[in-house]
Design a protein around this motif. Structure first.
Motif, PDB file in Angstrom:
ATOM      1  N   UNK A  76      26.765  26.658  21.026  1.00  0.00           N
ATOM      2  CA  UNK A  76      27.039  27.190  19.696  1.00  0.00           C
ATOM      3  C   UNK A  76      26.177  28.415  19.392  1.00  0.00           C
ATOM      4  N   UNK A  77      26.817  29.495  18.971  1.00  0.00           N
ATOM      5  CA  UNK A  77      26.123  30.711  18.563  1.00  0.00           C
ATOM      6  C   UNK A  77      25.569  30.530  17.154  1.00  0.00           C
ATOM      7  N   UNK A  78      24.291  30.861  16.954  1.00  0.00           N
ATOM      8  CA  UNK A  78      23.629  30.560  15.687  1.00  0.00           C
ATOM      9  C   UNK A  78      23.582  31.722  14.689  1.00  0.00           C
ATOM     10  N   UNK A  79      23.496  32.958  15.174  1.00  0.00           N
ATOM     11  CA  UNK A  79      23.303  34.092  14.261  1.00  0.00           C
ATOM     12  C   UNK A  79      24.398  35.136  14.465  1.00  0.00           C
ATOM     13  N   UNK A  80      25.595  34.888  13.918  1.00  0.00           N
ATOM     14  CA  UNK A  80      26.739  35.757  14.196  1.00  0.00           C
ATOM     15  C   UNK A  80      26.715  37.077  13.416  1.00  0.00           C
ATOM     16  N   UNK A  81      27.175  38.125  14.081  1.00  0.00           N
ATOM     17  CA  UNK A  81      27.476  39.386  13.407  1.00  0.00           C
ATOM     18  C   UNK A  81      28.912  39.386  12.888  1.00  0.00           C
ATOM     19  N   UNK A  82      29.748  38.487  13.385  1.00  0.00           N
ATOM     20  CA  UNK A  82      31.126  38.394  12.905  1.00  0.00           C
ATOM     21  C   UNK A  82      31.130  38.095  11.410  1.00  0.00           C
ATOM     22  N   UNK A  83      31.895  38.886  10.669  1.00  0.00           N
ATOM     23  CA  UNK A  83      31.986  38.716   9.221  1.00  0.00           C
ATOM     24  C   UNK A  83      33.452  38.645   8.815  1.00  0.00           C
ATOM     25  N   UNK A  84      33.802  37.613   8.070  1.00  0.00           N
ATOM     26  CA  UNK A  84      35.184  37.444   7.633  1.00  0.00           C
ATOM     27  C   UNK A  84      35.297  37.322   6.137  1.00  0.00           C
ATOM     28  N   UNK A  85      36.419  36.757   5.704  1.00  0.00           N
ATOM     29  CA  UNK A  85      36.671  36.648   4.272  1.00  0.00           C
ATOM     30  C   UNK A  85      37.570  35.457   3.970  1.00  0.00           C
TER      31      UNK A  85
END
Length: 612
Positions: free
Chosen positions: A448-457
């Motif tokens: 599991x990735x803990x600190x994502x740069x992916x940003x959604x809505x």
């Protein structure tokens, strides 16, 4: 106490809490400690406290059975280009207790630096030292015996564990057969055993503490822990199976004020007024949905949905962050038994039931608790880490967001080390994409990735018919934008992490029970290995069920960057707060349950301070 609809509508309520879930019931329990106020909770789902769940909620080892059931809102994302155009199911609790009734009972906290980052954004009072008292206030930690500590590596530090809170937390009584190899294998790879993962640093290898009442061997969740013990309070009123349609926002003396909520119960709809405040605790999906349905949100979103704009705030529903997960499957020794065996064999299941109900023992008391949080330096070479740092710095420069600058610090080898990737190993096939073969036994390594740069809505949908307005019955549009835009760096990190997964599976003594990797299959040669991992991550990533950030605290930039201030008050309207996971401005490196309870505890304390 539970109320009928007519009685509830007539109550003089000082506080109306929308959502009787993880945060909502914790807030209600704390506010109702003041006998001079009336607290009303409105929950869309039923109560399962009377045993109607048949054990699917309460029996620990039956985790996952309620997903997709009547206790689940059964949300789904839009097709995601970053993960091969797939839509992902997003379970959320639709029952008294909310998602704390559905989750996997994981109890851990992020790093000290995770919460200090919230404070660095200008959110006063939200650093690690500020939140620690509220973490401790929420729990009663049951210490493992000396024998348990020695045999299972179940360590702890008294200073960081609560002793008198509503929730019961504990190291589980017994572990699956693979657990005995976990610590030694990770130690061999340079991951030291953590003295206490709850103490502000969860790097290394450790055993997951779980929200279980050890005396009854039952799930401890907000309904059983925060509500049930105080259900008899005359000033605490709960209405279940009722849907809040919107918050009532009225203009008074030139200011917008939240005066109550519109509620549907069966075929009836009524306005219910509040004396002091409306508190949204509907979670990262439905708190922004209700704000938008009430006329608070992005102008273009509201107008397209047919909703009159009262407060124009472009941040509502934005800043969505989630942990991303892959499941690598291994064929293991055929002599090992797992939860899969019980689920697929009626005789074994009946035996598990007998053991559990007769003596609170057996497979239904076992949970996946073999955990490790690994920093990037354990996963990537120094050259790869340096390149990722340059990419992260470029992202922060392009976006101009302090949040992205803070996220980039995870790649800086001179900064405090945090666990960027979480690994959990358990027997059984946990993948929805790999089909088990009859007669074979499997093990799963989750990453599991803990600190994502992916940003959604998350937003309410537009309406094609101009005569119709969007309503609470229209499921919100959930678009996490996994691995898109700045989030492409997340895919790179996850692909690198697969090398660590390979090393874990090949390290003794864990390796002696693993026969071969079957999903994804091993590449034909080392030259194609990275390509295999990149394809695997792109095509098989799923959610880790930890959405946050859609009603984030704005910090020093206020309404320009967020939805609520550091007292959790919605910008631009009096008498309205949000208290749930949606207020988190940045994701934390942990399962979010413990953090949500701490937010609820702190939020309730601030309300009482503000009205004292």
């Amino acid at each position: 106490m539970f109320q009928d609809f007519e009685t509830f509508c007539q109550l003089p309520l000082h506080y109306i809490i929308v959502g009787g879930g993880t945060a909502g019931l914790a807030v209600a329990a704390r506010l109702s400690e003041d006998p001079e106020v009336n607290v009303g909770v409105i929950e869309a789902g039923p109560s399962a406290l009377n045993g109607e769940d048949g054990g699917a909620i309460t029996v620990p080892g039956r985790y996952g059975e309620t997903i997709g059931s009547k206790y689940d809102w059964q949300f789904e994302t839009t097709p995601q280009p970053g993960i091969g155009g797939r839509s992902l199911k997003w379970p959320r609790g639709r029952v008294l207790g909310g998602t704390s009734a559905l989750n996997f009972m994981a109890w851990n906290r992020g790093h000290r630096e995770d919460y200090d980052a919230w404070a660095r954004l200008g959110n006063k009072g939200w650093g690690w030292d500020d939140l620690l008292p509220y973490f401790r206030r929420s729990e009663t930690f049951h210490q493992p015996s000396a024998a348990h500590q020695q045999y299972y590596h179940s360590s702890y530090d008294d200073e960081f564990n609560g002793t008198s809170g509503p929730l019961h937390t504990t190291h589980i009584k017994q572990y699956g057969p693979a657990h005995q190899y976990w610590h030694t294998a990770l130690n061999e790879l340079g991951a030291a055993s953590s003295p206490d993962s709850l103490a502000g640093s969860n790097c290394g290898v450790w055993n997951m503490v779980c929200t279980i009442n050890p005396h009854r061997q039952e799930r401890s969740y907000s309904a059983s822990a925060y509500y049930a013990p105080v259900a008899g309070r005359r000033n605490l009123h709960v209405l279940t199976n009722a849907t809040v349609l919107n918050v009532l926002i009225e203009m008074t003396n030139g200011e917008w004020n939240a005066t109550g909520v519109r509620v549907r119960y069966g075929d009836e709809e009524k306005d219910i007024k509040t004396i002091r405040e409306v508190i949204l605790s509907a979670g990262s999906i439905q708190s922004p949905q209700l704000l938008e349905l009430s006329g608070i949100g992005q102008r273009k979103v509201l107008e397209a949905a047919g909703i009159d704009v009262k407060i124009d705030n472009s941040n509502i529903g934005e800043n969505l962050q989630d942990h991303m997960m892959t499941a690598t499957i291994f064929e293991v020794s055929p002599t090992l038994s797992s939860r899969d065996d019980i689920l697929n064999d009626t005789i074994l299941r009946e035996a598990a039931d007998r053991a559990y109900y007769a003596s609170q023992t057996g497979p239904w008391t076992v949970l996946p608790c073999s955990v490790a949080y690994c920093p990037l330096a354990q996963v990537a070479s120094s050259t790869e880490q340096a390149q990722l740092q340059i990419t992260a710095q470029n992202i922060a420069q392009e976006t101009g967001r302090l949040q992205d600058e803070l996220l980039g610090e995870q790649f800086d080898s001179t900064k405090k080390v945090r666990g960027q990737l979480e690994y959990i190993f358990d027997l059984g096939n946990w993948s929805t994409y790999f089909k088990s073969e009859p007669g074979k036994k499997y093990g799963t390594l989750l990453q599991m990735l803990q600190y994502p740069f992916s940003r959604g809505s998350i937003h309410i949908p537009a309406q094609q018919d101009p005569s119709r307005k969007s309503s609470v019955d229209d499921k919100p549009i959930i678009d996490p934008r996994y691995y898109q835009g700045p989030g492409e760096i997340d895919r790179d990190v996850m692909a690198l992490g697969q090398r660590m997964a390979k090393r874990i599976s090949q390290t003794e003594p864990l390796a002696k029970i693993i026969q071969k990797r079957v999903f994804p299959p091993l590449p034909e040669d080392l030259a194609s290995e990275q390509s295999v991992y990149e394809d695997f991550v792109s095509n098989y990533t799923v959610t880790d069920w930890h959405p946050v950030g859609t009603c984030a605290m704005g910090g020093r930039e206020g309404a320009k960057a967020g939805v609520v201030d550091d007292r959790l008050r919605v910008y631009g309207v009096r008498g309205l707060r949000v208290i749930d996971a949606s207020i988190m401005p940045l994701q934390v490196g942990a399962h979010i349950q413990a953090t949500v309870y701490a937010i609820a505890e702190k939020g309730a304390a601030m309300i009482r301070e503000d009205w004292s």
